[in-house]
Design a protein around this motif. Sequence first.
Motif, PDB file in Angstrom:
ATOM      1  N   SER A  52       0.826  -1.207   0.000  1.00 23.94           N
ATOM      2  CA  SER A  52       0.000   0.000   0.000  1.00 23.94           C
ATOM      3  C   SER A  52       0.862   1.258   0.000  1.00 23.94           C
ATOM      4  O   SER A  52       0.589   2.212  -0.736  1.00 23.94           O
ATOM      5  N   SER A  53       1.918   1.256   0.798  1.00 25.62           N
ATOM      6  CA  SER A  53       2.821   2.414   0.853  1.00 25.62           C
ATOM      7  C   SER A  53       3.530   2.620  -0.477  1.00 25.62           C
ATOM      8  O   SER A  53       3.651   3.754  -0.961  1.00 25.62           O
ATOM      9  N   SER A  56       1.083   3.966  -2.955  1.00 30.88           N
ATOM     10  CA  SER A  56       0.793   5.370  -2.641  1.00 30.88           C
ATOM     11  C   SER A  56       1.910   6.286  -3.127  1.00 30.88           C
ATOM     12  O   SER A  56       1.635   7.351  -3.688  1.00 30.88           O
ATOM     13  N   ARG A  57       3.160   5.878  -2.925  1.00 29.86           N
ATOM     14  CA  ARG A  57       4.286   6.683  -3.410  1.00 29.86           C
ATOM     15  C   ARG A  57       4.249   6.800  -4.934  1.00 29.86           C
ATOM     16  O   ARG A  57       4.452   7.878  -5.490  1.00 29.86           O
ATOM     17  N   TYR A  59       1.605   6.453  -6.873  1.00 26.71           N
ATOM     18  CA  TYR A  59       0.446   7.254  -7.281  1.00 26.71           C
ATOM     19  C   TYR A  59       0.679   8.737  -7.005  1.00 26.71           C
ATOM     20  O   TYR A  59       0.257   9.583  -7.801  1.00 26.71           O
ATOM     21  N   ASP A  60       1.341   9.052  -5.912  1.00 27.47           N
ATOM     22  CA  ASP A  60       1.633  10.461  -5.620  1.00 27.47           C
ATOM     23  C   ASP A  60       2.496  11.071  -6.720  1.00 27.47           C
ATOM     24  O   ASP A  60       2.260  12.204  -7.155  1.00 27.47           O
ATOM     25  N   ARG A  86      -6.262   3.043  -9.162  1.00 31.37           N
ATOM     26  CA  ARG A  86      -7.309   2.936  -8.139  1.00 31.37           C
ATOM     27  C   ARG A  86      -7.754   1.486  -7.943  1.00 31.37           C
ATOM     28  O   ARG A  86      -8.019   1.054  -6.823  1.00 31.37           O
ATOM     29  N   ALA A  89      -5.205  -0.235  -5.832  1.00 35.84           N
ATOM     30  CA  ALA A  89      -5.379   0.137  -4.423  1.00 35.84           C
ATOM     31  C   ALA A  89      -6.512  -0.670  -3.789  1.00 35.84           C
ATOM     32  O   ALA A  89      -6.400  -1.117  -2.640  1.00 35.84           O
TER      33      ALA A  89
END
Length: 126
Positions: A52-53, A56-57, A59-60, A86, A89
């Motif tokens: 997940s992390s 997220s990185r 996607y950011d 998405r 995720a």
Amino acid sequence: MKAWLTPLTLLAAILIGSAINCRAMETRTARWQEELRAVEQSAQREDWSGASSALSRSYDGWAAQQTYLHIVAEHDAVDSADALYRRCAAFIAAQDGAELSSELAGLSHQLGLLAEMERFSIKNIL
């Protein structure tokens, strides 16, 4: 000769800009694809918080480039990749490794297509 100087300068500027854009897109997509490999490795170890992390990185970084991407790339391709992010995720949240693996492969392929669409080649010019 003077009459040709402005059009030739403009053409040269367009070609140089295209080459710079191609390289920038290849660099960005390669980085995102590498980040997706880290997501895949975390998921294979069933390290869902790590996956997940990592996602997220990635996607950011992706989200930070949205304005640029919508200017230079086809909107459908950008929107499709965003939807795949998405979906990945959601599969991480559900801890569904099999579906996540499939979606990550699709997302990586979609990112590759973005780079290919911007590649400076005869196929893309014609």
